[in-house]
Design a protein around this motif. Structure first.
Motif, short mmCIF file in Angstrom:
data_model
loop_
_atom_site.label_atom_id
_atom_site.label_comp_id
_atom_site.label_asym_id
_atom_site.label_seq_id
_atom_site.Cartn_x
_atom_site.Cartn_y
_atom_site.Cartn_z
N ASP A 1 45.30 4.76 45.92
CA ASP A 1 45.49 3.33 46.23
C ASP A 1 44.35 2.46 45.72
N ARG B 1 44.84 -0.73 43.75
CA ARG B 1 45.80 -1.75 44.22
C ARG B 1 45.15 -2.63 45.26
N ARG C 1 38.42 -0.23 47.66
CA ARG C 1 39.72 -0.87 47.44
C ARG C 1 39.70 -2.31 47.94
#
Ligand code: ADP
Length: 269
Positions: A101, A104, A241
């Motif tokens: 992830d 993103r 992230r």
């Protein structure tokens, strides 16, 4: 002595094309070595409880077959070892998800203050049984920022759980939420959550490696506490992230502070 380390998002090197092949090869070798180390670590971590389980099964089948008192004791240990394997597999899956992830950007709007209050409530029973009192500062009201709720819960759960586990019995763990008008590295307003304990602290040489997968200061203590050595690696990926930063400060004998700094707005994509 006060020691500090910063873990920030990856930086992409701006080297000229001519050097890329050599760099790529050494990076490939490094990646391959990391992969091998990871597989070796996972195998070792899984084999330890598995070997214990197999040993107890053999004993229950053989010498302890008719010893009912031993059955209860052994079954309890076997349950603990199976639980350890289950936790490890859960954290490996988590790690692999957060690694995937990482690129993103999270789009949800998260109430950080409510999220912290809820994590503190969830961990209150463990704190009580470890004789640690959990205090919150600045977490009332609403603090909205872009994020992924489940992943941020995981970050603060891991950090507060560690502070309770490695904190001092009879001591305090403080969770402090504050706004930074201008965070110099993130170049804008940010929210900082500090999780401070009064435990043994961590020696300076360990600080830069704490967020590596399976890195533990005291492997025995971590295992005793049910740790897997993956919690901080997961924390690091989630913070990356969110384009945030993790700061770790520690004073041997006095305690540690883990600071999570998250940008107040999504900024440039
Ligand atoms: P674990 O599952 O072993 O707790 P983590 O990745 O969460 O793994 O942490 C890595 C190591 O960092 C721990 O094993 C412990 O040695 C050290 N550590 C983490 N948090 C603290 C803390 N608050 N105080 C002292 N040591 C800590």
């Amino acid at each position: 002595m006060l020691c500090q380390v910063l873990v920030s998002p990856l930086q992409i090197s701006g080297n000229r094309a001519a050097s890329v092949t050599i760099e790529d090869r050494s990076r490939d070798e490094e990646t391959e070595q990391m992969r091998r180390d990871f597989v070796a670590n996972v195998s070792h971590e899984l084999r330890t409880p598995l070997t214990a389980l197999m040993g107890f099964i053999e004993t229950l089948r053989g010498p302890a077959r008719n010893d009912l008192a031993a059955h209860d004791r052994f079954l309890e240990i076997m349950g603990r070892e199976a639980g350890r394997m289950n936790r490890l597999i859960g954290e490996l899956l988590s790690l692999s998800r957060v690694e995937q992830d990482e690129r993103r950007r999270p789009v949800e709007s998260v109430d950080l203050a409510a999220l912290l209050r809820s994590v503190v409530t969830t961990l209150s029973p463990s704190a009580t049984s470890a004789s640690v009192s959990l205090e919150q500062v600045g977490t009332s009201g609403q603090v909205m920022l872009p994020g992924d709720t489940d992943q941020l819960v995981q970050v603060f759960h891991n950090l507060i759980e560690n502070a309770v586990k490695y904190g001092a019995s009879g001591g305090v763990v403080r969770v402090v939420l504050e706004r930074l008008q201008h965070e110099p590295v993130l170049r804008g307003p940010a929210w900082m959550v500090t999780i401070a304990d009064e435990g043994e602290g961590i020696e300076a040489l360990h600080l830069p490696r704490l967020t590596e997968r399976f890195y533990r200061v005291d492997t025995h203590r971590s295992r005793e506490q049910g740790g897997t050595g993956l919690g901080l690696a997961i924390v690091k990926h989630i913070i990356n992230r969110h384009r945030g930063r993790l700061k770790i400060e520690s004073q041997k004998g006095k305690g540690s502070q883990f600071m999570v700094i998250l940008p107040e707005s999504a900024g440039r994509v």
